[in-house]
Design a protein around this motif. Structure first.
Motif, mmCIF file in Angstrom:
data_model
loop_
_atom_site.group_PDB
_atom_site.id
_atom_site.type_symbol
_atom_site.label_atom_id
_atom_site.label_comp_id
_atom_site.label_asym_id
_atom_site.label_seq_id
_atom_site.Cartn_x
_atom_site.Cartn_y
_atom_site.Cartn_z
ATOM 1 N N TYR A 67 0.842 -1.193 0.000
ATOM 2 C CA TYR A 67 0.000 0.000 0.000
ATOM 3 C C TYR A 67 0.881 1.248 0.000
ATOM 4 N N THR A 68 0.313 2.334 -0.503
ATOM 5 C CA THR A 68 0.994 3.616 -0.430
ATOM 6 C C THR A 68 0.734 4.267 0.930
ATOM 7 N N ARG A 69 1.494 5.283 1.217
ATOM 8 C CA ARG A 69 1.287 6.025 2.469
ATOM 9 C C ARG A 69 -0.127 6.595 2.527
ATOM 10 N N GLU A 70 -0.633 7.071 1.384
ATOM 11 C CA GLU A 70 -1.964 7.674 1.349
ATOM 12 C C GLU A 70 -3.058 6.628 1.590
ATOM 13 N N GLU A 71 -2.868 5.423 1.093
ATOM 14 C CA GLU A 71 -3.866 4.357 1.312
ATOM 15 C C GLU A 71 -3.918 3.944 2.779
ATOM 16 N N ILE A 72 -2.747 3.755 3.386
ATOM 17 C CA ILE A 72 -2.726 3.385 4.801
ATOM 18 C C ILE A 72 -3.252 4.535 5.651
ATOM 19 N N ALA A 77 -7.273 7.141 9.147
ATOM 20 C CA ALA A 77 -8.170 8.289 9.285
ATOM 21 C C ALA A 77 -9.608 7.842 9.525
ATOM 22 N N TRP A 78 -10.040 6.786 8.816
ATOM 23 C CA TRP A 78 -11.411 6.295 9.022
ATOM 24 C C TRP A 78 -11.582 5.733 10.435
ATOM 25 N N LEU A 79 -10.598 4.966 10.904
ATOM 26 C CA LEU A 79 -10.667 4.445 12.265
ATOM 27 C C LEU A 79 -10.760 5.577 13.295
ATOM 28 N N THR A 80 -9.960 6.603 13.097
ATOM 29 C CA THR A 80 -9.977 7.743 14.017
ATOM 30 C C THR A 80 -11.335 8.426 13.992
ATOM 31 N N ALA A 81 -11.910 8.566 12.802
ATOM 32 C CA ALA A 81 -13.220 9.206 12.673
ATOM 33 C C ALA A 81 -14.314 8.356 13.312
ATOM 34 N N PRO A 110 16.706 -2.884 -1.063
ATOM 35 C CA PRO A 110 16.784 -1.544 -1.666
ATOM 36 C C PRO A 110 15.400 -1.029 -2.060
ATOM 37 N N GLY A 111 15.100 0.190 -1.630
ATOM 38 C CA GLY A 111 13.838 0.819 -1.996
ATOM 39 C C GLY A 111 12.651 0.390 -1.184
ATOM 40 N N SER A 112 12.823 -0.580 -0.268
ATOM 41 C CA SER A 112 11.682 -1.057 0.521
ATOM 42 C C SER A 112 11.518 -0.205 1.773
ATOM 43 N N ARG A 113 10.272 0.079 2.089
ATOM 44 C CA ARG A 113 9.959 0.844 3.297
ATOM 45 C C ARG A 113 8.821 0.163 4.028
ATOM 46 N N TRP A 114 8.959 0.069 5.337
ATOM 47 C CA TRP A 114 7.894 -0.444 6.183
ATOM 48 C C TRP A 114 7.110 0.731 6.751
ATOM 49 N N PHE A 115 5.817 0.743 6.514
ATOM 50 C CA PHE A 115 4.944 1.687 7.211
ATOM 51 C C PHE A 115 4.460 0.992 8.483
ATOM 52 N N CYS A 116 4.516 1.682 9.590
ATOM 53 C CA CYS A 116 4.205 1.074 10.886
ATOM 54 C C CYS A 116 3.226 1.952 11.655
ATOM 55 N N ALA A 117 2.245 1.319 12.308
ATOM 56 C CA ALA A 117 1.263 2.051 13.105
ATOM 57 C C ALA A 117 1.012 1.304 14.399
ATOM 58 N N TRP A 160 -6.653 8.142 0.121
ATOM 59 C CA TRP A 160 -7.574 7.450 -0.769
ATOM 60 C C TRP A 160 -7.521 5.942 -0.514
ATOM 61 N N ARG A 161 -8.603 5.269 -0.887
ATOM 62 C CA ARG A 161 -8.651 3.810 -0.943
ATOM 63 C C ARG A 161 -9.211 3.416 -2.295
ATOM 64 N N ALA A 162 -8.851 2.219 -2.735
ATOM 65 C CA ALA A 162 -9.290 1.744 -4.039
ATOM 66 C C ALA A 162 -10.791 1.488 -4.044
ATOM 67 N N THR A 163 -11.352 1.448 -5.247
ATOM 68 C CA THR A 163 -12.745 1.051 -5.449
ATOM 69 C C THR A 163 -12.758 -0.377 -5.968
ATOM 70 N N LEU A 164 -13.491 -1.244 -5.297
ATOM 71 C CA LEU A 164 -13.516 -2.653 -5.651
ATOM 72 C C LEU A 164 -14.279 -2.871 -6.948
ATOM 73 N N GLY A 165 -13.699 -3.652 -7.833
ATOM 74 C CA GLY A 165 -14.363 -3.991 -9.095
ATOM 75 C C GLY A 165 -13.766 -5.268 -9.653
ATOM 76 N N PHE A 166 -14.316 -5.735 -10.748
ATOM 77 C CA PHE A 166 -13.868 -6.996 -11.327
ATOM 78 C C PHE A 166 -13.545 -6.835 -12.815
ATOM 79 N N GLU A 167 -13.094 -5.657 -13.200
ATOM 80 C CA GLU A 167 -12.796 -5.400 -14.605
ATOM 81 C C GLU A 167 -11.514 -6.122 -15.018
ATOM 82 N N GLY A 168 -11.578 -6.829 -16.136
ATOM 83 C CA GLY A 168 -10.392 -7.471 -16.692
ATOM 84 C C GLY A 168 -9.981 -8.759 -16.004
ATOM 85 N N ASP A 169 -10.769 -9.282 -15.083
ATOM 86 C CA ASP A 169 -10.355 -10.464 -14.350
ATOM 87 C C ASP A 169 -10.420 -11.744 -15.193
ATOM 88 N N GLU A 170 -11.184 -11.735 -16.283
ATOM 89 C CA GLU A 170 -11.217 -12.918 -17.146
ATOM 90 C C GLU A 170 -9.812 -13.264 -17.640
#
Length: 327
Positions: A67-72, A77-81, A110-117, A160-170
Protein backbone atom coordinates in the motif's frame (compact mmCIF):
# COMPACT_ATOMS: atom_id res chain seq x y z
CA UNK A 1 34.99 -27.36 8.09
CA UNK A 2 31.54 -27.54 9.62
CA UNK A 3 28.65 -27.36 7.17
CA UNK A 4 26.01 -24.87 8.18
CA UNK A 5 22.49 -25.94 7.30
CA UNK A 6 19.56 -23.56 7.29
CA UNK A 7 16.29 -25.11 8.35
CA UNK A 8 12.85 -23.51 7.78
CA UNK A 9 12.64 -22.93 11.54
CA UNK A 10 16.00 -21.17 11.55
CA UNK A 11 15.04 -19.08 8.53
CA UNK A 12 11.81 -18.05 10.21
CA UNK A 13 13.60 -17.12 13.43
CA UNK A 14 15.96 -14.92 11.43
CA UNK A 15 13.00 -13.30 9.69
CA UNK A 16 11.31 -12.61 13.03
CA UNK A 17 14.54 -11.00 14.20
CA UNK A 18 14.48 -8.64 11.22
CA UNK A 19 10.84 -7.76 11.91
CA UNK A 20 11.69 -7.03 15.51
CA UNK A 21 14.41 -4.62 14.43
CA UNK A 22 11.87 -2.72 12.32
CA UNK A 23 9.37 -2.81 15.19
CA UNK A 24 11.79 -1.37 17.73
CA UNK A 25 12.79 1.45 15.41
CA UNK A 26 9.11 2.30 14.91
CA UNK A 27 8.42 2.15 18.66
CA UNK A 28 11.21 4.62 19.39
CA UNK A 29 8.79 7.44 18.50
CA UNK A 30 6.64 6.30 21.46
CA UNK A 31 9.66 5.79 23.77
CA UNK A 32 8.84 2.07 23.71
CA UNK A 33 11.81 0.68 21.80
CA UNK A 34 12.72 -1.56 24.77
CA UNK A 35 9.18 -2.81 25.45
CA UNK A 36 8.68 -6.62 25.41
CA UNK A 37 7.33 -7.85 22.07
CA UNK A 38 5.32 -10.94 21.18
CA UNK A 39 4.75 -11.87 17.54
CA UNK A 40 0.97 -11.98 17.09
CA UNK A 41 0.47 -12.53 13.35
CA UNK A 42 2.38 -12.50 10.06
CA UNK A 43 -0.07 -13.08 7.22
CA UNK A 44 -0.66 -10.06 4.97
CA UNK A 45 1.12 -7.84 7.49
CA UNK A 46 3.21 -8.41 10.60
CA UNK A 47 1.65 -7.66 13.99
CA UNK A 48 3.32 -7.55 17.40
CA UNK A 49 1.74 -7.33 20.81
CA UNK A 50 3.67 -4.60 22.64
CA UNK A 51 3.58 -5.00 26.41
CA UNK A 52 3.70 -1.58 28.04
CA UNK A 53 3.20 -0.27 31.54
CA UNK A 54 -0.09 1.25 30.38
CA UNK A 55 -1.34 -2.05 29.00
CA UNK A 56 -0.84 -3.94 25.74
CA UNK A 57 -0.71 -2.27 22.34
CA UNK A 58 -0.75 -3.69 18.80
CA UNK A 59 2.01 -2.69 16.40
CA UNK A 60 1.35 -3.38 12.74
CA UNK A 61 4.13 -3.49 10.18
CA UNK A 62 2.61 -3.04 6.72
CA UNK A 63 4.56 -5.14 4.23
CA UNK A 64 6.59 -3.07 1.74
CA UNK A 65 5.11 -2.33 -1.68
CA UNK A 66 1.56 -3.41 -0.72
CA UNK A 67 0.00 0.00 0.00
CA UNK A 68 0.99 3.62 -0.43
CA UNK A 69 1.29 6.03 2.47
CA UNK A 70 -1.96 7.67 1.35
CA UNK A 71 -3.87 4.36 1.31
CA UNK A 72 -2.73 3.38 4.80
CA UNK A 73 -3.39 6.92 5.99
CA UNK A 74 -6.97 6.54 4.76
CA UNK A 75 -7.48 3.39 6.85
CA UNK A 76 -6.13 5.15 9.96
CA UNK A 77 -8.17 8.29 9.29
CA UNK A 78 -11.41 6.29 9.02
CA UNK A 79 -10.67 4.44 12.26
CA UNK A 80 -9.98 7.74 14.02
CA UNK A 81 -13.22 9.21 12.67
CA UNK A 82 -15.22 6.15 13.77
CA UNK A 83 -13.91 6.55 17.30
CA UNK A 84 -14.72 10.27 17.24
CA UNK A 85 -18.16 10.06 15.63
CA UNK A 86 -19.66 6.84 16.99
CA UNK A 87 -19.95 4.84 20.20
CA UNK A 88 -18.44 1.76 18.56
CA UNK A 89 -15.73 -0.09 20.46
CA UNK A 90 -12.73 -0.44 18.19
CA UNK A 91 -8.96 -0.05 18.53
CA UNK A 92 -7.89 3.42 17.44
CA UNK A 93 -4.44 4.25 16.08
CA UNK A 94 -2.15 6.08 18.49
CA UNK A 95 -0.16 9.20 17.66
CA UNK A 96 3.28 9.69 19.26
CA UNK A 97 4.05 13.02 20.96
CA UNK A 98 4.81 15.55 18.26
CA UNK A 99 4.90 12.83 15.63
CA UNK A 100 2.99 11.16 12.81
CA UNK A 101 0.46 8.35 13.26
CA UNK A 102 2.41 6.45 10.58
CA UNK A 103 6.08 5.65 11.13
CA UNK A 104 8.25 5.02 8.05
CA UNK A 105 11.17 2.61 8.50
CA UNK A 106 13.61 1.77 5.71
CA UNK A 107 13.80 -1.96 5.03
CA UNK A 108 16.78 -4.17 4.29
CA UNK A 109 15.92 -4.50 0.58
CA UNK A 110 16.78 -1.54 -1.67
CA UNK A 111 13.84 0.82 -2.00
CA UNK A 112 11.68 -1.06 0.52
CA UNK A 113 9.96 0.84 3.30
CA UNK A 114 7.89 -0.44 6.18
CA UNK A 115 4.94 1.69 7.21
CA UNK A 116 4.20 1.07 10.89
CA UNK A 117 1.26 2.05 13.11
CA UNK A 118 0.57 1.50 16.79
CA UNK A 119 -2.99 0.71 17.89
CA UNK A 120 -4.88 0.29 21.10
CA UNK A 121 -5.26 -3.36 22.03
CA UNK A 122 -8.71 -4.80 21.38
CA UNK A 123 -10.11 -6.63 24.37
CA UNK A 124 -12.65 -9.39 23.93
CA UNK A 125 -13.03 -13.02 22.90
CA UNK A 126 -12.84 -14.52 19.42
CA UNK A 127 -15.78 -16.77 18.57
CA UNK A 128 -13.67 -19.32 16.68
CA UNK A 129 -14.87 -21.37 13.75
CA UNK A 130 -18.40 -21.92 15.07
CA UNK A 131 -20.10 -18.55 15.65
CA UNK A 132 -23.65 -18.70 16.96
CA UNK A 133 -26.66 -16.81 15.61
CA UNK A 134 -26.36 -14.36 18.52
CA UNK A 135 -22.80 -13.57 17.43
CA UNK A 136 -23.86 -12.95 13.82
CA UNK A 137 -26.68 -10.70 15.06
CA UNK A 138 -24.11 -8.52 16.82
CA UNK A 139 -21.84 -8.47 13.79
CA UNK A 140 -24.76 -7.46 11.56
CA UNK A 141 -25.61 -4.59 13.89
CA UNK A 142 -21.97 -3.52 13.97
CA UNK A 143 -21.72 -3.57 10.18
CA UNK A 144 -24.87 -1.48 9.80
CA UNK A 145 -23.30 1.19 12.02
CA UNK A 146 -20.08 1.12 9.99
CA UNK A 147 -22.09 1.59 6.80
CA UNK A 148 -24.17 4.42 8.25
CA UNK A 149 -20.98 6.24 9.16
CA UNK A 150 -19.45 5.52 5.77
CA UNK A 151 -22.32 7.28 4.00
CA UNK A 152 -21.50 10.57 5.77
CA UNK A 153 -17.71 10.30 5.94
CA UNK A 154 -15.34 11.78 3.38
CA UNK A 155 -11.65 10.96 3.35
CA UNK A 156 -9.47 14.07 3.60
CA UNK A 157 -7.27 14.69 0.56
CA UNK A 158 -4.83 13.32 -0.49
CA UNK A 159 -5.83 10.10 1.31
CA UNK A 160 -7.57 7.45 -0.77
CA UNK A 161 -8.65 3.81 -0.94
CA UNK A 162 -9.29 1.74 -4.04
CA UNK A 163 -12.74 1.05 -5.45
CA UNK A 164 -13.52 -2.65 -5.65
CA UNK A 165 -14.36 -3.99 -9.10
CA UNK A 166 -13.87 -7.00 -11.33
CA UNK A 167 -12.80 -5.40 -14.61
CA UNK A 168 -10.39 -7.47 -16.69
CA UNK A 169 -10.35 -10.46 -14.35
CA UNK A 170 -11.22 -12.92 -17.15
CA UNK A 171 -7.68 -12.47 -18.50
CA UNK A 172 -6.19 -13.17 -15.08
CA UNK A 173 -8.15 -16.39 -14.61
CA UNK A 174 -7.39 -17.51 -18.19
CA UNK A 175 -3.68 -17.66 -17.35
CA UNK A 176 -3.97 -19.67 -14.14
CA UNK A 177 -2.75 -23.24 -14.60
CA UNK A 178 -4.51 -24.71 -11.52
CA UNK A 179 -7.89 -23.94 -13.10
CA UNK A 180 -9.70 -26.32 -15.42
CA UNK A 181 -11.72 -25.09 -18.38
CA UNK A 182 -14.85 -25.75 -16.33
CA UNK A 183 -13.46 -23.67 -13.46
CA UNK A 184 -12.75 -20.78 -15.82
CA UNK A 185 -16.22 -20.91 -17.33
CA UNK A 186 -17.73 -20.87 -13.86
CA UNK A 187 -15.56 -17.92 -12.82
CA UNK A 188 -16.56 -15.98 -15.94
CA UNK A 189 -20.21 -16.52 -15.05
CA UNK A 190 -19.44 -15.40 -11.51
CA UNK A 191 -17.76 -12.24 -12.79
CA UNK A 192 -20.85 -11.36 -14.82
CA UNK A 193 -23.09 -11.90 -11.79
CA UNK A 194 -20.76 -9.82 -9.59
CA UNK A 195 -20.68 -6.89 -12.02
CA UNK A 196 -24.45 -6.82 -12.35
CA UNK A 197 -24.89 -6.95 -8.56
CA UNK A 198 -22.36 -4.16 -8.07
CA UNK A 199 -24.18 -2.02 -10.65
CA UNK A 200 -27.49 -2.50 -8.82
CA UNK A 201 -25.86 -1.53 -5.53
CA UNK A 202 -24.44 1.66 -7.06
CA UNK A 203 -27.85 2.58 -8.48
CA UNK A 204 -29.40 2.06 -5.03
CA UNK A 205 -26.75 4.15 -3.28
CA UNK A 206 -25.66 1.12 -1.24
CA UNK A 207 -21.95 1.79 -1.62
CA UNK A 208 -19.25 3.38 0.47
CA UNK A 209 -16.10 2.65 2.43
CA UNK A 210 -16.37 -0.89 3.82
CA UNK A 211 -14.28 -3.18 6.02
CA UNK A 212 -14.38 -5.93 3.35
CA UNK A 213 -12.91 -8.71 5.51
CA UNK A 214 -15.00 -9.00 8.68
CA UNK A 215 -14.61 -12.77 9.16
CA UNK A 216 -14.40 -14.57 12.52
CA UNK A 217 -10.72 -13.69 12.90
CA UNK A 218 -11.41 -9.98 12.52
CA UNK A 219 -14.02 -9.41 15.18
CA UNK A 220 -14.22 -10.10 18.91
CA UNK A 221 -17.08 -10.20 21.38
CA UNK A 222 -16.94 -7.70 24.22
CA UNK A 223 -19.75 -7.05 26.66
CA UNK A 224 -22.55 -8.04 24.30
CA UNK A 225 -21.22 -6.24 21.23
CA UNK A 226 -18.92 -7.08 18.35
CA UNK A 227 -15.57 -5.29 18.12
CA UNK A 228 -14.01 -4.99 14.64
CA UNK A 229 -10.26 -5.18 14.07
CA UNK A 230 -7.93 -5.15 11.06
CA UNK A 231 -9.33 -2.62 8.59
CA UNK A 232 -6.38 -3.35 6.30
CA UNK A 233 -8.63 -4.45 3.41
CA UNK A 234 -10.90 -1.39 3.62
CA UNK A 235 -12.13 -0.43 0.16
CA UNK A 236 -14.96 1.43 -1.52
CA UNK A 237 -17.58 -1.13 -2.47
CA UNK A 238 -21.19 -2.31 -2.08
CA UNK A 239 -22.53 -2.71 1.43
CA UNK A 240 -24.05 -6.18 0.72
CA UNK A 241 -20.62 -7.33 -0.47
CA UNK A 242 -19.28 -6.42 2.97
CA UNK A 243 -21.90 -8.73 4.48
CA UNK A 244 -20.95 -11.48 2.01
CA UNK A 245 -17.33 -11.23 3.21
CA UNK A 246 -18.62 -12.19 6.66
CA UNK A 247 -21.20 -14.78 5.68
CA UNK A 248 -19.14 -16.69 3.12
CA UNK A 249 -17.12 -18.21 5.96
CA UNK A 250 -20.21 -19.86 7.47
CA UNK A 251 -21.91 -20.65 4.16
CA UNK A 252 -20.98 -24.36 4.42
CA UNK A 253 -22.75 -24.90 7.71
CA UNK A 254 -26.11 -26.72 7.90
CA UNK A 255 -27.47 -23.88 10.04
CA UNK A 256 -26.46 -21.20 7.53
CA UNK A 257 -30.07 -20.01 6.99
CA UNK A 258 -30.35 -19.26 10.73
CA UNK A 259 -26.96 -17.55 10.79
CA UNK A 260 -27.83 -15.46 7.75
CA UNK A 261 -31.20 -14.49 9.21
CA UNK A 262 -29.57 -13.50 12.50
CA UNK A 263 -27.01 -11.34 10.72
CA UNK A 264 -29.66 -9.56 8.65
CA UNK A 265 -31.88 -9.04 11.70
CA UNK A 266 -28.96 -7.48 13.52
CA UNK A 267 -28.24 -5.24 10.55
CA UNK A 268 -31.87 -4.18 10.25
CA UNK A 269 -31.91 -3.25 13.94
CA UNK A 270 -29.52 -0.37 13.18
CA UNK A 271 -30.06 0.42 9.48
CA UNK A 272 -32.81 -0.26 6.94
CA UNK A 273 -32.23 -3.08 4.47
CA UNK A 274 -32.92 -1.78 0.97
CA UNK A 275 -34.19 -3.96 -1.88
CA UNK A 276 -30.68 -4.64 -3.19
CA UNK A 277 -30.02 -6.78 -0.11
CA UNK A 278 -32.33 -9.41 -1.61
CA UNK A 279 -29.43 -10.06 -4.02
CA UNK A 280 -27.17 -11.24 -1.20
CA UNK A 281 -26.54 -14.59 -2.93
CA UNK A 282 -25.09 -12.69 -5.88
CA UNK A 283 -22.73 -10.82 -3.55
CA UNK A 284 -21.68 -14.17 -2.09
CA UNK A 285 -20.76 -15.12 -5.66
CA UNK A 286 -18.70 -11.92 -5.92
CA UNK A 287 -16.86 -12.73 -2.70
CA UNK A 288 -16.14 -16.28 -3.86
CA UNK A 289 -14.64 -14.94 -7.09
CA UNK A 290 -12.50 -12.48 -5.15
CA UNK A 291 -11.25 -15.21 -2.78
CA UNK A 292 -10.34 -17.48 -5.69
CA UNK A 293 -8.27 -14.67 -7.17
CA UNK A 294 -6.72 -13.93 -3.78
CA UNK A 295 -5.46 -17.48 -3.26
CA UNK A 296 -4.24 -17.87 -6.84
CA UNK A 297 -2.04 -14.79 -6.38
CA UNK A 298 -0.48 -16.30 -3.24
CA UNK A 299 -0.48 -20.04 -3.94
CA UNK A 300 3.28 -20.08 -4.64
CA UNK A 301 4.25 -18.48 -1.33
CA UNK A 302 5.93 -20.55 1.40
CA UNK A 303 3.44 -21.37 4.12
CA UNK A 304 0.55 -21.09 1.66
CA UNK A 305 1.43 -23.82 -0.84
CA UNK A 306 0.41 -26.64 1.47
CA UNK A 307 -3.17 -25.52 2.02
CA UNK A 308 -3.83 -23.51 -1.14
CA UNK A 309 -5.22 -26.40 -3.29
CA UNK A 310 -7.87 -27.38 -0.72
CA UNK A 311 -8.76 -23.73 -0.11
CA UNK A 312 -9.09 -23.10 -3.85
CA UNK A 313 -11.26 -26.18 -4.44
CA UNK A 314 -13.47 -25.33 -1.49
CA UNK A 315 -14.29 -21.88 -2.85
CA UNK A 316 -14.74 -23.13 -6.42
CA UNK A 317 -17.25 -25.69 -5.14
CA UNK A 318 -18.90 -23.00 -3.04
CA UNK A 319 -19.06 -20.73 -6.08
CA UNK A 320 -21.05 -23.35 -7.97
CA UNK A 321 -23.52 -23.58 -5.10
CA UNK A 322 -23.89 -19.82 -4.80
CA UNK A 323 -24.38 -19.42 -8.55
CA UNK A 324 -27.22 -21.92 -8.37
CA UNK A 325 -28.80 -19.88 -5.56
CA UNK A 326 -28.84 -16.62 -7.52
CA UNK A 327 -29.82 -17.96 -10.95
Amino acid sequence: MTEITTTPAREFAAQVGRWEQVARRALAAFSLSDAPLDLYGHAENVTFRVNTGAGPRALRLYRPFRYTREEIGAELAWLTALRRDTALALPAPLVPPGGDVLQVIEGASPGSRWFCALFEWADGEFVGEQPLPEHLHRVGRLMAKLHAHSLTYRLPAPLWRATLGFEGDEAFFAGQAPLSSGDRAQLCEGLAVAREAFARAREAGEVGLIHADLHQGNYLMQGGQAVPIDFDDAVFGPFPYDAAATLVHVRHRPDFPALRAAFLAGYASARRLSAVWSDLDCFLVARRVWLVGWILQRAHQPGVRDWAPAYLRGHLDGLAEDLDACR
